[in-house]
Write an enzyme that holds these catalytic residues in place. Structure first.
Site, PDB file in Angstrom:
ATOM      1  N   ARG A 162       0.842  -1.182   0.000  1.00  0.00           N
ATOM      2  CA  ARG A 162       0.000   0.000   0.000  1.00  0.00           C
ATOM      3  C   ARG A 162       0.887   1.245   0.000  1.00  0.00           C
ATOM      4  O   ARG A 162       2.021   1.197   0.479  1.00  0.00           O
ATOM      5  CB  ARG A 162      -0.923  -0.017   1.226  1.00  0.00           C
ATOM      6  CG  ARG A 162      -1.828  -1.247   1.281  1.00  0.00           C
ATOM      7  CD  ARG A 162      -2.398  -1.494   2.659  1.00  0.00           C
ATOM      8  NE  ARG A 162      -3.169  -2.741   2.728  1.00  0.00           N
ATOM      9  CZ  ARG A 162      -2.651  -3.939   2.965  1.00  0.00           C
ATOM     10  NH1 ARG A 162      -1.336  -4.065   3.178  1.00  0.00           N
ATOM     11  NH2 ARG A 162      -3.412  -5.012   3.000  1.00  0.00           N
ATOM     12  N   HIS A 164      -4.063   3.064  -5.131  1.00  0.00           N
ATOM     13  CA  HIS A 164      -4.300   1.625  -5.042  1.00  0.00           C
ATOM     14  C   HIS A 164      -4.142   0.924  -6.390  1.00  0.00           C
ATOM     15  O   HIS A 164      -4.260  -0.299  -6.469  1.00  0.00           O
ATOM     16  CB  HIS A 164      -5.714   1.390  -4.505  1.00  0.00           C
ATOM     17  CG  HIS A 164      -5.783   0.385  -3.392  1.00  0.00           C
ATOM     18  ND1 HIS A 164      -4.987   0.439  -2.264  1.00  0.00           N
ATOM     19  CD2 HIS A 164      -6.548  -0.731  -3.246  1.00  0.00           C
ATOM     20  CE1 HIS A 164      -5.273  -0.587  -1.476  1.00  0.00           C
ATOM     21  NE2 HIS A 164      -6.207  -1.313  -2.051  1.00  0.00           N
ATOM     22  N   ARG A 168      -1.453  -1.927  -6.935  1.00  0.00           N
ATOM     23  CA  ARG A 168      -1.836  -3.109  -6.142  1.00  0.00           C
ATOM     24  C   ARG A 168      -2.921  -3.905  -6.869  1.00  0.00           C
ATOM     25  O   ARG A 168      -2.851  -5.130  -6.962  1.00  0.00           O
ATOM     26  CB  ARG A 168      -2.312  -2.616  -4.783  1.00  0.00           C
ATOM     27  CG  ARG A 168      -2.606  -3.672  -3.748  1.00  0.00           C
ATOM     28  CD  ARG A 168      -2.782  -2.974  -2.398  1.00  0.00           C
ATOM     29  NE  ARG A 168      -3.454  -3.820  -1.434  1.00  0.00           N
ATOM     30  CZ  ARG A 168      -2.862  -4.759  -0.711  1.00  0.00           C
ATOM     31  NH1 ARG A 168      -1.574  -4.989  -0.874  1.00  0.00           N
ATOM     32  NH2 ARG A 168      -3.540  -5.470   0.164  1.00  0.00           N
ATOM     33  N   TRP A 226      -3.059  -9.981   1.858  1.00  0.00           N
ATOM     34  CA  TRP A 226      -4.484 -10.013   2.150  1.00  0.00           C
ATOM     35  C   TRP A 226      -4.770 -11.153   3.124  1.00  0.00           C
ATOM     36  O   TRP A 226      -4.207 -12.241   3.007  1.00  0.00           O
ATOM     37  CB  TRP A 226      -5.299 -10.235   0.877  1.00  0.00           C
ATOM     38  CG  TRP A 226      -5.412  -9.021   0.015  1.00  0.00           C
ATOM     39  CD1 TRP A 226      -6.164  -7.905   0.251  1.00  0.00           C
ATOM     40  CD2 TRP A 226      -4.746  -8.787  -1.240  1.00  0.00           C
ATOM     41  NE1 TRP A 226      -6.012  -6.990  -0.767  1.00  0.00           N
ATOM     42  CE2 TRP A 226      -5.155  -7.513  -1.699  1.00  0.00           C
ATOM     43  CE3 TRP A 226      -3.864  -9.527  -2.015  1.00  0.00           C
ATOM     44  CZ2 TRP A 226      -4.698  -6.976  -2.895  1.00  0.00           C
ATOM     45  CZ3 TRP A 226      -3.409  -8.991  -3.205  1.00  0.00           C
ATOM     46  CH2 TRP A 226      -3.814  -7.731  -3.636  1.00  0.00           C
ATOM     47  N   TYR A 268     -10.977  -7.605  -6.338  1.00  0.00           N
ATOM     48  CA  TYR A 268     -10.049  -7.030  -7.308  1.00  0.00           C
ATOM     49  C   TYR A 268      -9.981  -7.839  -8.599  1.00  0.00           C
ATOM     50  O   TYR A 268      -9.756  -7.286  -9.671  1.00  0.00           O
ATOM     51  CB  TYR A 268      -8.632  -6.948  -6.709  1.00  0.00           C
ATOM     52  CG  TYR A 268      -8.492  -6.002  -5.542  1.00  0.00           C
ATOM     53  CD1 TYR A 268      -9.336  -4.914  -5.392  1.00  0.00           C
ATOM     54  CD2 TYR A 268      -7.509  -6.206  -4.579  1.00  0.00           C
ATOM     55  CE1 TYR A 268      -9.216  -4.059  -4.320  1.00  0.00           C
ATOM     56  CE2 TYR A 268      -7.376  -5.350  -3.497  1.00  0.00           C
ATOM     57  CZ  TYR A 268      -8.235  -4.281  -3.374  1.00  0.00           C
ATOM     58  OH  TYR A 268      -8.106  -3.422  -2.313  1.00  0.00           O
TER      59      TYR A 268
END
Length: 343
Positions: A170, A288, A291, A314, A323
């Site tokens: 992040r 983001h 990522r 995660w 995602y």
């Protein structure tokens, strides 16, 4: 009537006992047990709920299940998303638990309210927002444009985007990296010692290895900027208009500065037409994006969900699945069955 506790955004009714007040004060003193972002979110929710209670003649703390139901319904009528409303409920419950009280969120009344809000949102077409993916092909195009640039800012930004994509960290985690967190393998590739992430807070930390290409771009930035010998300095620092690095060990780059790196990249190699607006935003690359793009690229290449989860730290598969939900959706089991079985 309510009062602030030691200038914090926590409030107690005038009838609250000393024991509860002491418990809340201890909670404030122990705020370092939570991430800075969680604490900021908690304070923000407390301010919003407190103003609502004042305006509607309700008791803010402790809040009853009926008042929490009405507050959550008010958030919905004010246009808040279902995920935001769920966050408000969770943080208000967190405050009550840490005050030694029964969480109002455990009430069936609040449970039904949240369920109704979520159902209404889904039926009305609300979808979870997602950053526009910054993919490996985008990084490759940008690399062709900015590699060897005489503009130090572009050298820095290219190194940053390589790290963002390569590590799936992040932006706040990338911002905290220092020069001293770097070590190298025998062939010169860079290893990063990441002290902690949003989901990994342990003394062992996290080790991230960079590809040879990303290692090269980061090395170029360190050498040209003069950061290589500044082990205590943050890995990414501001660049002055005079084309020199403003080496800083006091504070990392701000979130707006990091978001601007993605904005400049979009202007350089992004599509001519902005992405379709998603929940009022996400029309270009944002913090983001690398990522999301890296996760989708890995999924397209056939890497498993556990492998991608490990790279992106995660903890829940459903978070990652948001995602990659559109990646190779046409290759699902039922589609395969129909394609092979239909005559």
């Amino acid at each position: 009537m309510t009062k602030p506790i030691q200038n914090q955004s926590f409030f107690l009714s005038s009838t609250a006992g000393d024991a509860m007040r002491t418990t809340l004060e201890e909670f404030v003193e122990d705020k370092d047990a939570f991430s800075p972002n969680t604490w900021r979110q908690l304070l923000s929710v407390m301010r919003i709920c407190y103003r609502w209670a004042e305006e509607h003649g309700r008791t803010f703390f402790p809040i009853s299940p009926a008042d929490l139901r009405d507050y959550l319904s008010w958030l919905q009528s004010s246009g808040r998303s279902s995920s935001t409303i769920a966050s408000h409920a969770a943080l208000i419950s967190m405050l009550h638990r840490n005050a030694g009280l029964v969480s109002p969120g455990t009430s069936p009344l609040v449970f039904r309210t949240l369920k109704k809000i979520n159902r209404s949102a889904v039926v009305s077409g609300e979808r979870t927002g997602q950053a526009v993916p910054f993919r490996l092909s985008d990084l490759s195009r940008l690399d062709a444009r900015w590699a060897g640039s005489d503009r130090l800012q572009q050298v820095r930004d290219l190194a940053f985007l390589h790290l963002a994509y390569n590590t799936l960290l992040r932006v706040s985690e990338l911002a905290r990296l220092r020069v001293g967190d770097i070590s190298r393998t025998e062939d010169g590739r860079i290893i990063l010692d990441v002290a902690w992430t949003k989901t990994i807070v342990q003394t062992g930390g996290l080790i991230k290895a960079l590809s040879s290409h990303s290692s090269q771009r980061l090395t170029e930035w360190l050498m040209i900027s003069g950061l290589a010998a500044e082990t205590d300095a943050y890995l990414f620092c501001p660049v002055h208009r005079s084309n020199s690095a403003r080496i800083n060990s006091a504070r990392p780059l701000t979130l707006p500065a990091l978001e601007n790196i993605f904005l400049q990249a979009w202007r350089e190699v992004g599509p001519a037409t902005p992405a379709k607006k998603n929940k009022g935003r996400y029309q270009g690359w944002s913090g983001h994006s690398a990522r999301v793009g890296a996760a989708q690229d890995m999924a397209r290449q056939g890497y498993s969900v556990p492998q991608i989860m490990q790279e992106g730290t995660w903890k829940k598969p459903e978070t990652l699945m948001r995602y990659i939900r559109n990646v190779d959706a046409h290759k699902g089991a039922m589609v395969d069955f129909m394609e092979n079985g239909f005559n």
